[in-house]
Design a protein around this motif. Sequence first.
Motif, PDB file in Angstrom:
ATOM      1  N   GLN A 116       0.817  -1.213   0.000  1.00 48.15           N
ATOM      2  CA  GLN A 116       0.000   0.000   0.000  1.00 48.15           C
ATOM      3  C   GLN A 116       0.854   1.268   0.000  1.00 48.15           C
ATOM      4  O   GLN A 116       0.371   2.341  -0.360  1.00 48.15           O
ATOM      5  CB  GLN A 116      -0.965  -0.007   1.197  1.00 48.15           C
ATOM      6  N   ASP A 117       2.140   1.145   0.354  1.00 47.02           N
ATOM      7  CA  ASP A 117       3.056   2.284   0.378  1.00 47.02           C
ATOM      8  C   ASP A 117       3.807   2.484  -0.940  1.00 47.02           C
ATOM      9  O   ASP A 117       4.670   3.358  -1.028  1.00 47.02           O
ATOM     10  CB  ASP A 117       4.081   2.119   1.504  1.00 47.02           C
ATOM     11  N   TYR A 118       3.512   1.647  -1.939  1.00 46.25           N
ATOM     12  CA  TYR A 118       4.241   1.695  -3.208  1.00 46.25           C
ATOM     13  C   TYR A 118       3.269   1.865  -4.371  1.00 46.25           C
ATOM     14  O   TYR A 118       2.124   1.440  -4.297  1.00 46.25           O
ATOM     15  CB  TYR A 118       5.116   0.444  -3.366  1.00 46.25           C
ATOM     16  N   ASP A 119       3.763   2.492  -5.457  1.00 46.53           N
ATOM     17  CA  ASP A 119       2.904   2.818  -6.590  1.00 46.53           C
ATOM     18  C   ASP A 119       3.122   1.939  -7.816  1.00 46.53           C
ATOM     19  O   ASP A 119       2.242   1.859  -8.659  1.00 46.53           O
ATOM     20  CB  ASP A 119       3.126   4.275  -7.010  1.00 46.53           C
ATOM     21  N   LEU A 120       4.285   1.351  -7.965  1.00 44.45           N
ATOM     22  CA  LEU A 120       4.623   0.569  -9.152  1.00 44.45           C
ATOM     23  C   LEU A 120       5.166  -0.788  -8.760  1.00 44.45           C
ATOM     24  O   LEU A 120       5.796  -0.941  -7.711  1.00 44.45           O
ATOM     25  CB  LEU A 120       5.681   1.289  -9.991  1.00 44.45           C
ATOM     26  N   PHE A 121       4.967  -1.751  -9.637  1.00 45.35           N
ATOM     27  CA  PHE A 121       5.506  -3.091  -9.430  1.00 45.35           C
ATOM     28  C   PHE A 121       6.382  -3.426 -10.631  1.00 45.35           C
ATOM     29  O   PHE A 121       5.951  -3.260 -11.771  1.00 45.35           O
ATOM     30  CB  PHE A 121       4.365  -4.107  -9.334  1.00 45.35           C
ATOM     31  N   ILE A 122       7.621  -3.853 -10.360  1.00 47.75           N
ATOM     32  CA  ILE A 122       8.468  -4.293 -11.467  1.00 47.75           C
ATOM     33  C   ILE A 122       8.794  -5.772 -11.307  1.00 47.75           C
ATOM     34  O   ILE A 122       8.915  -6.285 -10.192  1.00 47.75           O
ATOM     35  CB  ILE A 122       9.755  -3.451 -11.637  1.00 47.75           C
ATOM     36  N   ASN A 123       8.924  -6.415 -12.439  1.00 49.21           N
ATOM     37  CA  ASN A 123       9.263  -7.835 -12.511  1.00 49.21           C
ATOM     38  C   ASN A 123      10.431  -7.960 -13.486  1.00 49.21           C
ATOM     39  O   ASN A 123      10.276  -7.687 -14.673  1.00 49.21           O
ATOM     40  CB  ASN A 123       8.050  -8.634 -13.005  1.00 49.21           C
ATOM     41  N   THR A 124      11.583  -8.338 -12.982  1.00 46.87           N
ATOM     42  CA  THR A 124      12.825  -8.318 -13.755  1.00 46.87           C
ATOM     43  C   THR A 124      13.290  -9.702 -14.189  1.00 46.87           C
ATOM     44  O   THR A 124      14.425  -9.866 -14.610  1.00 46.87           O
ATOM     45  CB  THR A 124      13.933  -7.659 -12.916  1.00 46.87           C
ATOM     46  N   THR A 125      12.435 -10.668 -14.123  1.00 47.01           N
ATOM     47  CA  THR A 125      12.807 -12.057 -14.335  1.00 47.01           C
ATOM     48  C   THR A 125      13.406 -12.342 -15.713  1.00 47.01           C
ATOM     49  O   THR A 125      13.041 -11.719 -16.706  1.00 47.01           O
ATOM     50  CB  THR A 125      11.596 -12.979 -14.094  1.00 47.01           C
ATOM     51  N   ASP A 126      14.313 -13.296 -15.757  1.00 43.47           N
ATOM     52  CA  ASP A 126      14.880 -13.802 -17.006  1.00 43.47           C
ATOM     53  C   ASP A 126      14.164 -15.073 -17.465  1.00 43.47           C
ATOM     54  O   ASP A 126      14.303 -15.476 -18.612  1.00 43.47           O
ATOM     55  CB  ASP A 126      16.364 -14.137 -16.829  1.00 43.47           C
ATOM     56  N   PHE A 127      13.444 -15.710 -16.558  1.00 42.96           N
ATOM     57  CA  PHE A 127      12.773 -16.977 -16.862  1.00 42.96           C
ATOM     58  C   PHE A 127      11.544 -17.101 -15.981  1.00 42.96           C
ATOM     59  O   PHE A 127      11.632 -16.896 -14.779  1.00 42.96           O
ATOM     60  CB  PHE A 127      13.721 -18.156 -16.592  1.00 42.96           C
ATOM     61  N   ASP A 128      10.410 -17.427 -16.583  1.00 45.48           N
ATOM     62  CA  ASP A 128       9.204 -17.633 -15.788  1.00 45.48           C
ATOM     63  C   ASP A 128       8.136 -18.247 -16.665  1.00 45.48           C
ATOM     64  O   ASP A 128       8.231 -18.216 -17.884  1.00 45.48           O
ATOM     65  CB  ASP A 128       8.695 -16.322 -15.195  1.00 45.48           C
ATOM     66  N   ASN A 129       7.102 -18.802 -16.037  1.00 44.15           N
ATOM     67  CA  ASN A 129       6.013 -19.334 -16.840  1.00 44.15           C
ATOM     68  C   ASN A 129       4.695 -18.627 -16.545  1.00 44.15           C
ATOM     69  O   ASN A 129       4.018 -18.190 -17.442  1.00 44.15           O
ATOM     70  CB  ASN A 129       5.903 -20.853 -16.700  1.00 44.15           C
ATOM     71  N   HIS A 130       4.335 -18.479 -15.280  1.00 43.26           N
ATOM     72  CA  HIS A 130       3.058 -17.857 -14.907  1.00 43.26           C
ATOM     73  C   HIS A 130       3.214 -17.249 -13.519  1.00 43.26           C
ATOM     74  O   HIS A 130       2.708 -17.772 -12.539  1.00 43.26           O
ATOM     75  CB  HIS A 130       1.959 -18.929 -14.899  1.00 43.26           C
ATOM     76  N   PRO A 131       3.944 -16.118 -13.423  1.00 42.54           N
ATOM     77  CA  PRO A 131       4.237 -15.564 -12.098  1.00 42.54           C
ATOM     78  C   PRO A 131       3.000 -15.050 -11.364  1.00 42.54           C
ATOM     79  O   PRO A 131       2.371 -14.078 -11.788  1.00 42.54           O
ATOM     80  CB  PRO A 131       5.227 -14.439 -12.380  1.00 42.54           C
ATOM     81  N   VAL A 132       2.666 -15.714 -10.296  1.00 43.45           N
ATOM     82  CA  VAL A 132       1.507 -15.350  -9.483  1.00 43.45           C
ATOM     83  C   VAL A 132       1.679 -13.944  -8.904  1.00 43.45           C
ATOM     84  O   VAL A 132       0.698 -13.225  -8.732  1.00 43.45           O
ATOM     85  CB  VAL A 132       1.264 -16.404  -8.378  1.00 43.45           C
ATOM     86  N   THR A 133       2.914 -13.524  -8.666  1.00 41.66           N
ATOM     87  CA  THR A 133       3.121 -12.175  -8.123  1.00 41.66           C
ATOM     88  C   THR A 133       2.556 -11.107  -9.056  1.00 41.66           C
ATOM     89  O   THR A 133       2.131 -10.046  -8.592  1.00 41.66           O
ATOM     90  CB  THR A 133       4.609 -11.881  -7.864  1.00 41.66           C
ATOM     91  N   LEU A 134       2.537 -11.371 -10.354  1.00 42.43           N
ATOM     92  CA  LEU A 134       1.940 -10.396 -11.280  1.00 42.43           C
ATOM     93  C   LEU A 134       0.432 -10.340 -11.105  1.00 42.43           C
ATOM     94  O   LEU A 134      -0.162  -9.256 -11.128  1.00 42.43           O
ATOM     95  CB  LEU A 134       2.304 -10.721 -12.730  1.00 42.43           C
ATOM     96  N   LEU A 135      -0.205 -11.480 -10.913  1.00 42.54           N
ATOM     97  CA  LEU A 135      -1.644 -11.497 -10.641  1.00 42.54           C
ATOM     98  C   LEU A 135      -1.937 -10.738  -9.347  1.00 42.54           C
ATOM     99  O   LEU A 135      -2.896  -9.972  -9.263  1.00 42.54           O
ATOM    100  CB  LEU A 135      -2.149 -12.935 -10.521  1.00 42.54           C
ATOM    101  N   GLU A 136      -1.097 -10.974  -8.338  1.00 43.59           N
ATOM    102  CA  GLU A 136      -1.282 -10.314  -7.051  1.00 43.59           C
ATOM    103  C   GLU A 136      -1.115  -8.803  -7.168  1.00 43.59           C
ATOM    104  O   GLU A 136      -1.908  -8.032  -6.620  1.00 43.59           O
ATOM    105  CB  GLU A 136      -0.302 -10.903  -6.031  1.00 43.59           C
ATOM    106  N   ALA A 137      -0.089  -8.367  -7.900  1.00 45.95           N
ATOM    107  CA  ALA A 137       0.131  -6.927  -8.089  1.00 45.95           C
ATOM    108  C   ALA A 137      -1.041  -6.287  -8.827  1.00 45.95           C
ATOM    109  O   ALA A 137      -1.472  -5.182  -8.481  1.00 45.95           O
ATOM    110  CB  ALA A 137       1.445  -6.694  -8.841  1.00 45.95           C
ATOM    111  N   MET A 138      -1.563  -6.994  -9.841  1.00 44.86           N
ATOM    112  CA  MET A 138      -2.736  -6.474 -10.561  1.00 44.86           C
ATOM    113  C   MET A 138      -3.924  -6.335  -9.618  1.00 44.86           C
ATOM    114  O   MET A 138      -4.631  -5.321  -9.640  1.00 44.86           O
ATOM    115  CB  MET A 138      -3.104  -7.402 -11.716  1.00 44.86           C
TER     116      MET A 138
END
Length: 176
Positions: A116-138
């Motif tokens: 709640q104290d942050y405005d942006l989410f970055i994901n810097t991964t080099d390899f992934d298939n279905h990162p749940v953290t992106l769903l959570e950030a959305m």
Amino acid sequence: ISPSIYLHNIFKKLNYKTEYIPNYIDLELYPYKKRTNIKPSILWVRAIHKIYNPEMAIKVLEKLITKYPSAKLCMVGPFKDSSINNIKNMINDYGIHKHVIITGKLNKEEWVYLSQDYDLFINTTDFDNHPVTLLEAMALGMPIVSTNAGGVPFLIEDGETGLLVEKNDHIEMAKK
């Protein structure tokens, strides 16, 4: 059973019979916050491991500070390899101690509260298939800038539901 369309397609090309059942998150656990006055206040949540390229997050922050002197980055995740040492060395080399918080591992409730104290989410991964953290950030209402690694483009449509950059392109990520 595949939790991502990305893996489902790979298995299908290899002639494996695969059923796609997407990962699920309980939206009630993620309080949506409409972010209208976006500042370069960035959250990064992953295991601190080389496959997730945490060093790229530090490089992005270092670029942002030149234009936004109050930019900050919070990195949440367990330390899984020597990447944490690389990150600390980069922070020292760039002289950006006051701009970075590294929490280590937090449970979901703790990092969701922290978000709640942050405005942006970055994901810097080099390899992934279905990162749940992106769903959570959305679900939390956070605008996302991510690499286009693996299955990420199946979750984020560039320019519509987030912004995508090539893997390891910290300059483009900082611009977006």
